[in-house]
Design an enzyme around this catalytic site. Structure first.
Site, PDB file in Angstrom:
ATOM      1  N   PRO A 103       0.995  -1.264   0.105  1.00 11.62           N
ATOM      2  CA  PRO A 103       0.018  -0.013  -0.009  1.00 11.62           C
ATOM      3  C   PRO A 103       0.732   1.327  -0.083  1.00 11.62           C
ATOM      4  O   PRO A 103       0.274   2.678  -0.470  1.00 11.62           O
ATOM      5  CB  PRO A 103      -0.894  -0.123   1.265  1.00 11.62           C
ATOM      6  N   GLU A 130       1.590  -8.805   8.784  1.00 10.22           N
ATOM      7  CA  GLU A 130       1.775  -7.315   8.677  1.00 10.22           C
ATOM      8  C   GLU A 130       2.403  -6.516   7.970  1.00 10.22           C
ATOM      9  O   GLU A 130       2.041  -5.221   7.504  1.00 10.22           O
ATOM     10  CB  GLU A 130       2.193  -7.266  10.298  1.00 10.22           C
ATOM     11  N   ARG A 168      -1.001  -7.790 -21.722  1.00 14.44           N
ATOM     12  CA  ARG A 168      -1.896  -7.603 -22.729  1.00 14.44           C
ATOM     13  C   ARG A 168      -1.296  -6.454 -23.810  1.00 14.44           C
ATOM     14  O   ARG A 168      -1.784  -6.278 -24.832  1.00 14.44           O
ATOM     15  CB  ARG A 168      -3.190  -7.029 -21.974  1.00 14.44           C
ATOM     16  N   ASP A 183      -7.519   2.140 -25.622  1.00 18.43           N
ATOM     17  CA  ASP A 183      -7.664   2.050 -24.324  1.00 18.43           C
ATOM     18  C   ASP A 183      -7.904   3.245 -23.450  1.00 18.43           C
ATOM     19  O   ASP A 183      -7.192   4.433 -23.563  1.00 18.43           O
ATOM     20  CB  ASP A 183      -6.834   0.969 -23.305  1.00 18.43           C
TER      21      ASP A 183
END
Length: 263
Positions: A103, A130, A168, A183
């Site tokens: 994160p 953790e 991709r 895209d």
């Protein structure tokens, strides 16, 4: 492209690697997708890869030794493969990006996907518990990536998200090579709307422009639709998008129309 995923749950990845676009890319040899269970490199009889944090605190922390050993194993494999099939300079050029999914990393976007798609070898480290021993961040990884401001139980789903978006973009991975070019985010804008048969469904008709057969006008229409959709849904993207003089004129007109509708 070679991609290795260090994980405690290889089955989570292998199921995805064998299906859809990733499965086809793997079959065609466009991308080599591999999993490595770093528990195999624990170096202790209990096969433990985590321990309590120094200084106290809740949760368990991934130890550095199994992660370093697993990465070194992958690098040795890659080096041996290079000696068999490629020149020495090709092997040297394959120095991988070692990516920690966490994160605290850079927020992932299409520009990073396009950047990573140019690499020959990517190694993903998927943690649990953790967190990671800080020495993994400081002395092993080259990149830290996050797919958003939220916390998951592990790094596998974020890694698979990144891998899907990178593979991709490899030549031959998609049936239509122009698909990735238009895209959302690849052009800096959200993508224009799409329609297919039937031309009318439950009273809802395909825009006349798309049925006109006038390709130049259709491209103008699509560009305007992309600008309008971005203005409505993600106006922040317009701050960094590469816009032509005509784009800016179109945006000004769309903003004036939106203002009139509000009033």
């Amino acid at each position: 492209m070679r991609i290795d995923v260090l994980t405690l749950f290889p089955d989570m990845c292998e199921g995805v690697f064998g299906t859809s676009i990733l499965g086809k890319a793997r079959e065609k040899g466009i991308a080599s997708l591999n999993t490595v269970n770093f528990r195999d490199f624990s170096g202790n009889k209990h096969n433990s890869v985590d321990d309590t944090p120094y200084g106290g605190g809740g949760g368990m922390v991934l130890k550095p030794d199994p992660i370093f050993a697993a990465v070194e194993h992958v690098l040795a494999q890659s080096s041996n493969s290079g000696e068999e099939g490629n020149a020495a300079e090709d092997t040297a050029a394959m120095k991988p990006r070692i990516i920690l999914m966490c994160p605290q990393g850079r927020t992932y976007n299409q520009q990073i996907a396009e950047e990573l798609a140019q690499e020959q070898h990517l190694i993903f480290i998927c943690g649990h518990y953790e967190g990671y021993d800080e020495r993994i961040r400081e002395h092993l990884v080259t990149d830290e990536l996050s797919i958003g401001d939220y916390v998951l139980t592990g790094g596998e789903l974020p890694a698979l998200t990144v891998i899907d978006s990178v593979v991709r973009l490899q030549p031959g991975a998609l049936g239509n090579e122009t698909s990735a070019i238009a895209d959302s985010f690849s052009t800096g804008l959200l993508e224009y709307p799409h329609y297919t048969r039937p031309a009318e469904f439950r009273g809802w008709k395909v825009p006349d422009m798309l049925l006109s057969g006038h390709h130049a006008n259709i491209e103008v229409w699509r560009r305007e639709q992309a600008l309008q959709r971005t203005l409505e849904r993600r106006p922040d993207l317009l701050e960094t998008a590469e816009l032509t003089v005509k784009d800016k004129q179109t945006l000004k007109r769309l903003q004036e129309q939106a203002s009139l509708q509000k009033n």
